[in-house]
Design an enzyme around this catalytic site. Structure first.
Site, PDB file in Angstrom:
ATOM      1  CG  ASP A   1      -2.785   4.637  12.927  1.00 41.44           C
ATOM      2  OD1 ASP A   1      -3.183   4.664  11.745  1.00 41.44           O
ATOM      3  OD2 ASP A   1      -1.968   5.463  13.389  1.00 41.44           O
ATOM      4  CB  SER A   2      -7.572   4.210   9.807  1.00 35.11           C
ATOM      5  OG  SER A   2      -7.334   2.941   9.229  1.00 35.11           O
TER       6      SER A   2
ATOM      7  CE  LYS B   1       0.379   2.388   7.133  1.00 31.07           C
ATOM      8  NZ  LYS B   1       0.376   3.626   7.942  1.00 31.07           N
TER       9      LYS B   1
ATOM     10  CD  GLU C   1       1.138   8.144  10.528  1.00 33.24           C
ATOM     11  OE1 GLU C   1       1.342   9.281  10.994  1.00 33.24           O
ATOM     12  OE2 GLU C   1       0.011   7.636  10.440  1.00 33.24           O
TER      13      GLU C   1
ATOM     14  CG  ASP D   1      -0.609   1.827  10.765  1.00 31.37           C
ATOM     15  OD1 ASP D   1       0.510   2.035  10.265  1.00 31.37           O
ATOM     16  OD2 ASP D   1      -1.635   2.460  10.430  1.00 31.37           O
TER      17      ASP D   1
ATOM     18  CD  GLU E   1      -3.113   9.328   4.523  1.00 25.24           C
ATOM     19  OE1 GLU E   1      -2.415   8.522   5.182  1.00 25.24           O
ATOM     20  OE2 GLU E   1      -4.251   9.691   4.881  1.00 25.24           O
TER      21      GLU E   1
HETATM   22  O1  KIV Z   1      -4.213   3.582   9.163  1.00 26.78           O
HETATM   23  C1  KIV Z   1      -4.481   3.603   7.948  1.00 26.78           C
HETATM   24  O2  KIV Z   1      -5.590   3.279   7.513  1.00 26.78           O
HETATM   25  C2  KIV Z   1      -3.447   4.053   7.037  1.00 26.78           C
HETATM   26  C3  KIV Z   1      -3.828   4.207   5.598  1.00 26.78           C
HETATM   27  C4  KIV Z   1      -4.490   5.519   5.423  1.00 26.78           C
HETATM   28  C5  KIV Z   1      -2.688   4.041   4.699  1.00 26.78           C
HETATM   29  O3  KIV Z   1      -2.357   4.308   7.425  1.00 26.78           O
END
Ligand code: KIV
Length: 276
Positions: A55-56, A124, A126, A94, A193
């Site tokens: 989600d970055s 993934k 959080e 994500d 992280e």
């Molecule tokens: O979204 C992302 O890029 C991440 C990484 C920082 C692991 O979750």
């Protein structure tokens, strides 16, 4: 994007059991973010094991101030593009903020979309022990889950900014307990992280599943970076990220050469033109 791999036999797909194998053999896992087919193909062909459609994408590609505004609708085309481009790497999607937290059923429904519409092979999200039931439901219905502990960007407002997590005995113990809860619920790996290196080492020692660090020091089972930080695309990158290239500068230089040749009427030359 043209399929340049047509006719070339597909390499053996990296799958979840390879995560475990890598940990047992002490072979470091490589993971990078990717947000489109072009970068996905390059990283896949370069041998990266795990491609994270993070989600970055929000703050790195879409112009959002953080990951928090990112939606499932924004994620899906990116996940699909990376999944179609990757022939070997395991593609992890994500789950964005607000798309999974409220119940295991909400989490499962979003994960299913990432699989059916995005063609992802894992998801993934959080959070720690409080999401164990979310992990359990996904895992039991065939969706591998990668956990994410330590600094969790979607919780930036609760955490008081981008801060190292797990400092001090109590916080470190909580992190270890969260990691154990994720493993027990069926997670296949955990991203750590911005965690002090000794704490990341401890989590790595107690878990059977691999840990993948970003700002977590060397004693983890693999490393992940945001690709634009890794390749040197931006003016700024976090302290824990190393620039392995100057792709941003090279792209800017190529762009300047192109613009100059167009303005000077040098491009296109006869070799780039059709006379009939
Ligand atoms: O979204 C992302 O890029 C991440 C990484 C920082 C692991 O979750």
């Amino acid at each position: 994007m043209a399929d340049q791999s047509a006719g070339v036999p597909a390499p053996q797909r990296f799958r979840v059991h390879h995560l475990q194998q890598a940990k047992e053999r002490g072979e470091p896992l490589t993971m990078l973010t990717a947000y489109d087919g072009v970068s996905g193909r390059i990283f896949d062909e370069a041998g990266i094991d795990l491609l994270l459609v993070g989600d970055s994408i929000g703050d790195n590609m879409l112009g959002h101030p953080s990951t928090i505004p990112v939606t499932v609708e924004e994620m899906l085309p990116a996940v699909r593009a990376v999944s179609r481009a990757a022939r070997r790497a395991l593609v992890i999607a994500d789950l964005p903020f607000g798309s999974y937290e409220s119940s295991p059923a909400q989490c499962h429904a979003t994960a299913v979309r990432m699989f059916k519409e995005g063609l992802a092979q894992a998801v993934k999200f959080e959070g720690g022990a409080h999401l164990a039931d979310h992990v359990r439901l996904c895992a039991s219905s065939g969706i591998p889950v990668v956990g994410h502990l330590g600094f969790t960007p979607q919780a930036e407002n609760m955490l008081g900014g981008k801060r190292v997590q797990g400092r001090g005995d109590e916080a470190a113990e909580r992190l270890v307990a969260d990691a154990r809860a994720l493993e027990e619920a069926g997670a296949v790996a955990v991203v750590l992280e911005m965690v002090p290196a000794p704490v990341a080492r401890r989590v790595t020692e107690v878990l059977r599943i691999p840990t993948i660090g970003i700002g977590a020091g060397p004693d983890v089972d693999g490393q992940v970076l945001v690709w634009t930080d890794m390749a040197g695309m931006g003016a700024w990158s976090p302290r824990f990220a190393k620039r392995f290239g100057n792709v941003g500068e090279e792209l800017a230089a190529a762009t300047r050469r192109y613009a100059a040749e167009v303005r000077d009427r040098e491009f296109p030359g006869p070799e780039h033109s059709y006379e009939s």
